[in-house]
Design a protein around this motif. Structure first.
Motif, PDB file in Angstrom:
ATOM      1  N   GLY A  82      -0.782   7.657 -10.434  1.00  0.00           N
ATOM      2  CA  GLY A  82       0.192   7.926 -11.482  1.00  0.00           C
ATOM      3  C   GLY A  82       1.638   7.863 -11.023  1.00  0.00           C
ATOM      4  O   GLY A  82       2.518   8.354 -11.707  1.00  0.00           O
ATOM      5  N   LEU A  83       1.879   7.231  -9.892  1.00  0.00           N
ATOM      6  CA  LEU A  83       3.247   7.101  -9.394  1.00  0.00           C
ATOM      7  C   LEU A  83       3.591   5.616  -9.270  1.00  0.00           C
ATOM      8  O   LEU A  83       2.877   4.865  -8.616  1.00  0.00           O
ATOM      9  N   GLN A  84       4.671   5.236  -9.911  1.00  0.00           N
ATOM     10  CA  GLN A  84       5.015   3.816  -9.982  1.00  0.00           C
ATOM     11  C   GLN A  84       6.414   3.595  -9.422  1.00  0.00           C
ATOM     12  O   GLN A  84       7.377   4.172  -9.924  1.00  0.00           O
ATOM     13  N   PRO A  85       6.538   2.740  -8.417  1.00  0.00           N
ATOM     14  CA  PRO A  85       7.871   2.492  -7.856  1.00  0.00           C
ATOM     15  C   PRO A  85       8.805   1.921  -8.922  1.00  0.00           C
ATOM     16  O   PRO A  85       8.416   1.035  -9.687  1.00  0.00           O
TER      17      PRO A  85
ATOM     18  N   MET B 216      10.179   7.118  -7.866  1.00  0.00           N
ATOM     19  CA  MET B 216       8.845   6.928  -8.423  1.00  0.00           C
ATOM     20  C   MET B 216       8.833   7.433  -9.850  1.00  0.00           C
ATOM     21  O   MET B 216       9.178   8.600 -10.108  1.00  0.00           O
ATOM     22  N   ASN B 217       8.409   6.590 -10.752  1.00  0.00           N
ATOM     23  CA  ASN B 217       8.164   7.039 -12.110  1.00  0.00           C
ATOM     24  C   ASN B 217       6.777   7.652 -12.200  1.00  0.00           C
ATOM     25  O   ASN B 217       5.806   7.097 -11.682  1.00  0.00           O
TER      26      ASN B 217
ATOM     27  N   SER C 241      10.555  11.196 -13.640  1.00  0.00           N
ATOM     28  CA  SER C 241      10.554  10.550 -12.336  1.00  0.00           C
ATOM     29  C   SER C 241      10.964  11.541 -11.265  1.00  0.00           C
ATOM     30  O   SER C 241      11.519  12.604 -11.552  1.00  0.00           O
ATOM     31  N   MET C 242      10.663  11.158 -10.039  1.00  0.00           N
ATOM     32  CA  MET C 242      11.157  11.894  -8.882  1.00  0.00           C
ATOM     33  C   MET C 242      11.779  10.859  -7.952  1.00  0.00           C
ATOM     34  O   MET C 242      11.184   9.817  -7.692  1.00  0.00           O
TER      35      MET C 242
ATOM     36  N   VAL D 125       0.844  -1.193   0.000  1.00  0.00           N
ATOM     37  CA  VAL D 125       0.000   0.000   0.000  1.00  0.00           C
ATOM     38  C   VAL D 125       0.882   1.247   0.000  1.00  0.00           C
ATOM     39  O   VAL D 125       0.593   2.243  -0.682  1.00  0.00           O
ATOM     40  N   ALA D 126       1.979   1.177   0.751  1.00  0.00           N
ATOM     41  CA  ALA D 126       2.907   2.307   0.763  1.00  0.00           C
ATOM     42  C   ALA D 126       3.622   2.457  -0.573  1.00  0.00           C
ATOM     43  O   ALA D 126       3.917   3.565  -1.028  1.00  0.00           O
ATOM     44  N   ALA D 127       3.902   1.339  -1.213  1.00  0.00           N
ATOM     45  CA  ALA D 127       4.639   1.394  -2.479  1.00  0.00           C
ATOM     46  C   ALA D 127       3.806   2.035  -3.580  1.00  0.00           C
ATOM     47  O   ALA D 127       4.334   2.745  -4.443  1.00  0.00           O
TER      48      ALA D 127
END
Lengths: 375, 375, 375, 375
Positions: free
Chosen positions: A216-219, C260-261, C278-279, A209-211
């Motif tokens: 629109g943000l992908q680890p 994060m992409n 990314s950031m 859940v944190a990841a």
């Protein structure tokens, strides 16, 4: 076992079967049966209906009716003997497969503080929607998620999963949803009990859940290749906030109000391959128009009160009530409050229906899109 | 209707339900039934089997048994009254849904020279495999294909299609294969008769077959966006040649010999979304090893003679015989000839099984991969 | 124009060209040139290098150096004459194509309160990263988004877009990033000025940001079919919170810390087809290991201070500084603070590199993954 | 190096840069240059053209001009010294990158019977089109294919590949096509010589061609996961037959006649990720209409004679001649024969253009779609 008559499905329409029984034909049919065959025209009209025929009937299960029975199971059976203490929803048209609607199973499960069910895995896809209590958690393939009321959590096909309630929690009730009937029908169900009965928690609590913490943000290093969402838990607070934000800028759907599908953030596809879920918001006083489509739905009232009309029958609902809409049944929803919004959680088999190319939809054309209420 | 006993599925295994009936529980169960609910532990072991339970039984239908009955239907019923003159295969375990195996329907259809069935459309996906006769043709959405023995043709979900035999042809028999039971089970079947009863042929005969004429060659302007193959017909000659070429350079599969899947040349995926098909070649004397997997198969012998062992039961087959392999049944195939190859056509529901994430496979570990024959 | 010598790229290695010039060959080469041809062996070693040769050089642009010049443009030119007041980053190795690195353009743009640039469209894909000021906004195809410092916004290939600053805002500076050099190189750039010079705002402000408001939540009626993200703006607050949450449960990448992409929430793919962003967060004291990969990167320091080592050269950076990492250059990053985290925004051409199958990566094997600093 | 003037790209159009040089601005520009920056308005109109500007010029290379020079290389250089004996096509607009058109390289290679070039690999994607001779073969990752005139073969990005001619063959000439310039531009090229200089042939000759032997037929056990076609060779006979069959049922494209794209049979996508190829047939007397589109094309005449008009310039061609069409150049083709068909092989960068979302197309509206011939 030979049938008494074979011409019960006759239709006098060009292109349809319309063969009357005769002594000669009955003798022929008997010979065919001996060869493990039959004459298509005796069943063609039955197996090729003009439009979908659902075996399910619309049902509303009131939480105030069910809650005491669910709690009573705590005293009646032990987890060790019962496996899980669950009251399942048994659609009168689907008792042969223990389904709540279509090929979907649902039940209300209860667990006491400090209890922890054994871990298992199955080919069926499962989900939970938390109804009451604090301290509930689920462990899925080593990832633990904590759960609060109206959180939605998935335990997909093939995962080791187990449920529990923390020692300092309160008795918890949630709705389980699974495609057990579908997977059985597909003759593809497998079941396994974890060899250690319980699995180790190998990652920080709520790590996935944190990841997947932002839209629109992908680890970078997610490494996820499974055919289901890596976001195992969808929290109520964020979901409701998204609905409210969306409601401020969008009219929503004429049939569903403002609706958010829970999706796999890695693909935009459904949370699991066979079962999808959504949360929708009806504005104060909103009354949607009726439509029908293929696919079976089970709703739970997450917030507010109102009613739905399903194939002409009105069902009044309030928080935690559950109701089903069978495939191809006309349905419309109304928020009974003029000041508060109402929210409906639903899970359904649209991912299955879509994967098989079987989705069809039709708006009700008559009466400005509203069904006459007959029941 | 209240059951007599509720503890018939008990299992004394950790993690499984094992609750004995008691007067108190029976009273509780009766209350639950009144509320359209039940106690999960009374059915859990039934609906969560350890492995797939197929309702279908292995069956071999001999063409020499069926052929005369198929031909007799020509005299017994007219196309106008019967719609189609078809003897369908009725698996003893699936008579309630008129299926040959699993959720697949199959039938043998006959048509006389000059006959032309009316055009219709349905949400079910259909295919034909030509068994005998000359002059057969099918029209699919305005595209006409001509058909010879052992050609394979598809008429997908939603297409207008109709079959006929040319005036100068001979009586034709073919096998129909459809997923009617599946689409009915999904409560998503629709049926329509063409408003003109027949459709116009709007393109040159066999145009799509000509357009997709070579491996790895794609017409610039195909404009195809449908979820099924634009190559409606797969001819026997080209298929057999491909198998022979492949056999010269490959060992093939230990379980299936040299096998070619019929695919959509535009995507490499199955010919239709729910149903797939293949042709496989067993070399002279080849005897494959046994495995089992989810998914239901119906085979037709396209060439040669041999036998298959299905869940320990031996079925001897020759050209045009049909047999089924239920889901999760062990099966192995043998070519009885030491000099001629044998070919098996099959259609199956693997596209459905795969789309739902339900495919599992297991090789037989014992006895060098061969089943003891018990039946 | 005939070259003086043709054997300047000779290599004495098996499999490489190693042909010495001779009078006969020189005559031959001259003939080939006349026919608009050449001898491959005279250029083979040049055009088939052993590994990527980047024309770009590593550069750090300090914001404290650039800021005054950017602001000065406000006095030097009018928007009407200049179109946009932008100081662009001109990599010494890429001056012929006005690129900051590789095929990526970047510039610092300034706009005064009440100014509004004219709307245009181009085949290049563009993005902005806000550096300072309040009241900035962008309109993309009728959708207006408001912008604050460190927000990231896209204006994709083919969209009508325009920028402005509200009357009650302050002077705003942001970084533009585009793939103009790439699209020019591909000989596929188009440019159009909006026929009305400005476009109407047809939807509520920030509507798409509101629609895509939560991780894993998809509006029912999005209707989005474009090949880029419907989430035009990615806000700093949500991005930073996601990084912090992720940092609490993950070690991150050895080369990039917690990263994060920015992705298209509908597909999980990059925000635009050619350019990604990314950031990333470097924990207090974190010093990543060195690796190199294909693809060109332009970084902007969003938070904190530190340094990067690029092909052995150290670059010290602080907030709003910009630096580039050319393709296949070794690079590692360090946070100079022992108590505060540092954040790097980046945009890059990895979507292009990946789409063409050209991504390769290599960790630095020596010296525990750290480069000796030589510059 | 400071420029003399900065206002050479001025345009007096709303929305475009139109700033005249002034002493103050020139001083400002000089300061910017010192900081490795520039003022966008001095280059904006140059780097944002109204439509694509191709650096390539249309060229026709006549085989009768080139053939003797190609053969002469056999006497001039050895394979050991030259690596490969190739005369490459050097577009006057692209001499800096040794390209035939756009970012595509092409050359004519010759090899004598019994010769075998060393094996190598590179990140560039390569193809060959056989022009004359017998006995040629290529080995790709252990798979050997034999080659005859007008066969098309691929040696994709990352594969070990080597070419040779059998001892009993004749001198062979073929056209090589590669995206070397593109991969260099992307700064992503790698080159390696096989450690053993030659690779072992590990599979039966032409095994993959045999495996993918029929349209719509997919080997069960292909196990192919590479991002390029498993069908390494596309034979002329089957290709021509497919064109003739297609021509019998289709009008074809107004711009290209009957055209087949060579595709990956597993996906329907292009043969390689960056480079595509096709064969097209012009009927006797056919004269196509003109259009233009992004993407660079190199044609070789596989059969017949005719002419093409490219940006108003007429090029007459016959068998084995090669000509290029630059990006966004209008072009139309004509078959000069009234009785024989003509065929054009082409390779191009459309897979790259499409992957980057940069494809645009425009038909010539004037003069019934035909260009006035000016050159």
């Amino acid at each position: 076992m030979t049938q008494a008559n074979y011409d019960q499905y006759r239709e006098s329409v060009a292109g349809r079967a319309d063969v009357a029984d005769s002594p000669e034909l009955l003798a022929y049919y008997a010979e065919l049966e001996r060869l493990k065959t039959g004459a298509l025209w005796t069943v063609a009209n039955k197996i090729e209906p003009w439009q979908p025929q659902s075996a399910s009937v619309p049902v509303l299960w009131r939480y105030r009716d069910l809650r005491e029975h669910v709690l009573r199971s705590v005293d009646l059976v032990t987890p060790e003997k019962a496996g899980r203490r669950v009251v399942y929803l048994d659609n009168p048209g689907r008792r042969d497969v223990s389904a709540a609607v279509g090929w979907l199973y649902a039940g209300l499960q209860v667990m006491k503080p400090g209890e922890r069910a054994s871990a298992h895995a199955h080919a069926a896809s499962a989900l939970r929607f938390i109804m009451e209590g604090s301290g509930a958690y689920t462990i899925v393939d080593g990832h633990q998620v904590t759960l609060a009321a109206r959180d939605f959590v998935i335990t997909p096909n093939g995962t080791w999963h187990e449920h529990g309630v923390a020692e300092d929690g309160t008795p918890c009730i949630w709705q389980d949803g699974l495609d057990i009937p579908l997977v059985n029908a597909m003759e593809a169900n497998f079941y396994a009990v974890h060899p250690d009965l319980h699995q180790a928690v190998t990652r920080p609590v709520n790590d996935l859940v944190a990841a997947w913490a932002g839209a629109g943000l992908q680890p970078l290093q997610h490494g996820w290749t499974k055919p289901y969402s890596p976001l195992f838990k969808y929290e109520w607070a964020a979901t409701y906030e998204a609905l409210v934000r969306q409601a401020a800028v969008s009219d929503g759907s004429p049939f569903d109000g403002v609706l958010m599908n829970y999706v796999n953030p890695l693909t935009g596809g459904p949370v699991m391959q066979t079962v999808g879920a959504s949360m929708q918001l009806l504005r104060p006083g909103e009354h949607t128009k009726a439509h029908r489509h293929t696919g079976s739905f089970l709703y739970q009232v997450a917030k507010g009160k109102g009613w739905s009309v399903i194939n002409g029958q009105r069902f009044d609902w309030q928080e935690r009530d559950i109701f089903c809409v069978p495939s191809w049944a006309f349905h419309e929803h109304a928020n009974a409050s003029g000041s508060e919004d109402a929210c409906l959680f639903a899970f359904h088999d649209l991912p299955t229906i879509n994967a098989l190319g079987l989705y069809r939809e039709q708006a009700l054309a008559e009466n400005d899109g509203h069904q006459p209420v007959t029941g």
